[in-house]
Design an enzyme around this catalytic site. Structure first.
Site, PDB file in Angstrom:
ATOM      1  N   TYR A 141       5.295  41.444  82.033  1.00 28.51           N
ATOM      2  CA  TYR A 141       4.463  41.384  80.832  1.00 28.51           C
ATOM      3  C   TYR A 141       3.066  40.856  81.175  1.00 28.51           C
ATOM      4  CZ  TYR A 141       2.669  39.739  76.337  1.00 28.51           C
ATOM      5  OH  TYR A 141       1.870  39.498  75.237  1.00 28.51           O
ATOM      6  N   LYS A 145      -0.426  43.016  80.998  1.00 27.31           N
ATOM      7  CA  LYS A 145      -1.445  42.629  80.023  1.00 27.31           C
ATOM      8  C   LYS A 145      -2.777  42.357  80.710  1.00 27.31           C
ATOM      9  CE  LYS A 145      -0.867  41.980  76.045  1.00 27.31           C
ATOM     10  NZ  LYS A 145      -1.003  42.892  74.886  1.00 27.31           N
TER      11      LYS A 145
END
Length: 341
Positions: A141, A145
């Site tokens: 993640y 990002k």
């Protein structure tokens, strides 16, 4: 966060909102149906346009005639699958940028994450936006990002598109997963590690406020020169010990603090590795989900300091938290049901 943003834009009376999501039709709960969003969908102030960030044709159709895009879509951070996160967060964001350019969108505000500067090894204390991306990340993640945010920042002022990224701290508020998780575990009264790690929480309406401040800043010529292509940390500016925050939530839910059980990291870390190994080898085949807190990445987030300096957002965006941590906790727990013990 996205629905809170939609509601805030509609409340202002200054926006007509086009909501996009994966579902073929928008589903409202009874409160939303009777409230502002339901009314806006009925009278045309809001419309729903199904679109997948992985499908640029759908995005291009959804963005036709749009001035501003708030890009909040993201893969589930609790699923540590890099292929999934790369497809949704990185390739999806590239599609959003391309669709904005094609449709001559003027401003793109991206929901990034404070995790983009976290390596899972070193704690972060009062860091600002000068902190670089790490060489390694604690999970898929955070890595995806950071890559997506970098795309957004580089796209600024290309083909007349202005961009800005918002990096929220640990978001909480109505509709989050923190309270349901605590309730499902009976108000867990234990601490992982030494209990001294600090975090920077942010109430969801403050995250929304940060997005709107960014959009307003980009909408002016002077503001766009200052903030275009930049990222901003957004928190409640009330850093505190992670476990103090958890126990504040528990007490507001009605769980009385009698004692705490402290579980050393040296004890829980091997258990985490065993659970992850079992899950990867067998348990996922039976549809079982790994406990969110018992992942090696999650242990890194909860055992190290992670606090952020919002001075840049205050000075350049005019950001200031509009809901305190204490009031945010009261609102978040107001409709939750927990036993008084």
């Amino acid at each position: 966060m996205a629905r809170h943003l939609v509601a805030a834009l509609l409340r202002s009376g200054e926006w007509r909102v086009r909501v996009t999501d994966l579902a073929p039709a928008i589903t409202l709960d009874p409160v939303e149906e009777k409230g502002l969003l339901g009314a806006a969908l009925r009278d045309g102030r809001a419309v729903y346009a199904p679109a997948n960030v992985c499908d640029i044709a759908q995005l291009t159709q959804a963005f036709q005639g749009v001035d501003v895009v708030f890009h909040t879509a993201s893969a589930d951070p609790d699923i540590n699958d890099f292929q999934l996160h790369y497809k949704v967060n990185v390739e999806g964001t590239k599609n959003v940028i391309d669709a904005c350019v094609t449709c001559k969108v003027q401003r793109l505000i991206y929901t990034s994450s404070s995790a983009v500067v976290f390596d899972g090894i070193h704690g972060l204390f009062d860091v600002d936006e000068s902190m670089p991306y790490p060489n390694k990340f604690p999970d898929a993640y955070a890595r995806s990002k950071a890559e997506a945010e970098n795309l957004v920042m580089k796209a600024n002022d290309i083909y007349d598109l202005l961009t800005c990224s918002i990096r929220p701290g640990s978001i909480f508020g109505p509709g989050d997963t923190i309270v349901p998780y605590l309730l499902s575990h009976g108000g867990m009264m234990f601490t992982v590690g030494d209990g001294l790690s600090c975090d920077d929480f942010v109430y969801v309406e403050n995250v929304v406020h940060g997005h709107i401040c960014a959009e307003k800043t980009l909408s002016t010529k002077e503001g766009s020169k200052i903030s275009g292509g930049k990222a901003y940390f957004i928190t409640n500016m009330e850093p505190m010990k992670l476990w103090d925050f958890i126990y504040m939530l528990l007490e507001e839910l009605g769980y009385k603090r009698k004692f705490r059980i402290r579980i050393p990291l040296a004890v829980i870390r091997p258990i985490t590795y065993l659970i992850e190994w079992s899950y990867n080898k067998v348990l996922h085949m039976y549809g079982m989900r790994q406990p969110k807190i018992l992942t090696s990445a999650r242990l890194k987030y909860i055992s190290l300091n992670r606090t952020f300096n919002c001075k840049r957002a205050v000075e350049q965006l005019g950001y200031k938290p509009i809901v305190s941590i204490k009031d945010g906790i009261k609102i978040t727990t107001n409709n939750a049901i927990a036993p008084k013990i």
